[in-house]
Motif scaffolding. Structure first.
Motif, PDB file in Angstrom:
ATOM      1  N   SER A   1      57.066  68.613  72.270  1.00  0.00           N
ATOM      2  CA  SER A   1      55.945  69.540  72.173  1.00  0.00           C
ATOM      3  C   SER A   1      54.770  68.841  71.502  1.00  0.00           C
ATOM      4  CB  SER A   1      56.346  70.767  71.357  1.00  0.00           C
ATOM      5  OG  SER A   1      56.618  70.394  70.028  1.00  0.00           O
ATOM      6  N   ALA A   2      53.605  69.419  71.630  1.00  0.00           N
ATOM      7  CA  ALA A   2      52.402  68.841  71.030  1.00  0.00           C
ATOM      8  C   ALA A   2      52.532  68.788  69.510  1.00  0.00           C
ATOM      9  CB  ALA A   2      51.180  69.647  71.432  1.00  0.00           C
ATOM     10  N   SER A   3      53.161  69.790  68.913  1.00  0.00           N
ATOM     11  CA  SER A   3      53.311  69.806  67.455  1.00  0.00           C
ATOM     12  C   SER A   3      54.255  68.701  66.987  1.00  0.00           C
ATOM     13  CB  SER A   3      53.801  71.173  66.968  1.00  0.00           C
ATOM     14  OG  SER A   3      55.058  71.462  67.543  1.00  0.00           O
ATOM     15  N   THR A   4      55.288  68.411  67.768  1.00  0.00           N
ATOM     16  CA  THR A   4      56.203  67.321  67.440  1.00  0.00           C
ATOM     17  C   THR A   4      55.487  65.992  67.469  1.00  0.00           C
ATOM     18  OG1 THR A   4      58.053  68.544  68.394  1.00  0.00           O
ATOM     19  CG2 THR A   4      58.370  66.194  68.057  1.00  0.00           C
TER      20      THR A   4
ATOM     21  N   GLU B   1      49.575  63.639  61.713  1.00  0.00           N
ATOM     22  CA  GLU B   1      48.395  64.525  61.734  1.00  0.00           C
ATOM     23  C   GLU B   1      48.698  65.843  61.093  1.00  0.00           C
ATOM     24  OE1 GLU B   1      47.196  64.723  65.830  1.00  0.00           O
ATOM     25  OE2 GLU B   1      46.657  62.631  65.875  1.00  0.00           O
TER      26      GLU B   1
ATOM     27  N   ALA C   1      52.254  65.471  67.088  1.00  0.00           N
ATOM     28  CA  ALA C   1      51.277  65.419  65.999  1.00  0.00           C
ATOM     29  C   ALA C   1      51.967  65.090  64.676  1.00  0.00           C
ATOM     30  CB  ALA C   1      50.523  66.751  65.896  1.00  0.00           C
ATOM     31  N   THR C   2      53.161  65.649  64.459  1.00  0.00           N
ATOM     32  CA  THR C   2      53.913  65.380  63.242  1.00  0.00           C
ATOM     33  C   THR C   2      54.296  63.916  63.163  1.00  0.00           C
ATOM     34  OG1 THR C   2      54.813  67.632  63.274  1.00  0.00           O
ATOM     35  CG2 THR C   2      55.973  66.019  61.916  1.00  0.00           C
ATOM     36  N   GLU C   3      54.724  63.359  64.266  1.00  0.00           N
ATOM     37  CA  GLU C   3      55.128  61.954  64.293  1.00  0.00           C
ATOM     38  C   GLU C   3      53.952  61.024  64.033  1.00  0.00           C
ATOM     39  OE1 GLU C   3      57.082  61.318  67.984  1.00  0.00           O
ATOM     40  OE2 GLU C   3      58.867  62.419  67.398  1.00  0.00           O
ATOM     41  N   LYS C   4      52.750  61.438  64.458  1.00  0.00           N
ATOM     42  CA  LYS C   4      51.581  60.603  64.240  1.00  0.00           C
ATOM     43  C   LYS C   4      50.986  60.796  62.853  1.00  0.00           C
ATOM     44  CE  LYS C   4      50.155  60.369  69.059  1.00  0.00           C
ATOM     45  NZ  LYS C   4      49.082  60.694  70.034  1.00  0.00           N
TER      46      LYS C   4
END
Length: 76
Positions: free
Chosen positions: A66-69, A76, A71-74
């Motif tokens: 997912s987009a949230s996953t 953000e 973003a978390t990995e990056k």
């Protein structure tokens, strides 16, 4: 968890590398089809099926992140 993720990433990399470099080009396929007793259209169909199977094997058991996953990995 990291080992499983690394294994999946390696499996995807290997599949993409095989798809990019391991299969014959249409020109090569046209020349080698007769060697296997196939006409070009049959050989092309088999090659297409093999490419799809390689891709399917690479993503088996995976879900699209997912987009949230992402973003978390990056961070953000």
């Amino acid at each position: 968890m990291a080992d499983k993720r690394l294994e999946r990433e390696q499996r995807m990399y290997d599949a993409l590398k095989l798809i990019a470099k391991g299969y014959e080009t249409p020109t090569q396929l046209r020349k080698s089809a007769e060697k296997y007793g196939l006409d070009f259209e049959e050989a092309l169909e088999y090659a297409y099926e093999n490419i799809r199977a390689t891709a399917a094997d690479a993503i088996r058991g995976m879900k699209r992140p997912s987009a949230s996953t992402l973003a978390t990995e990056k961070g953000e």
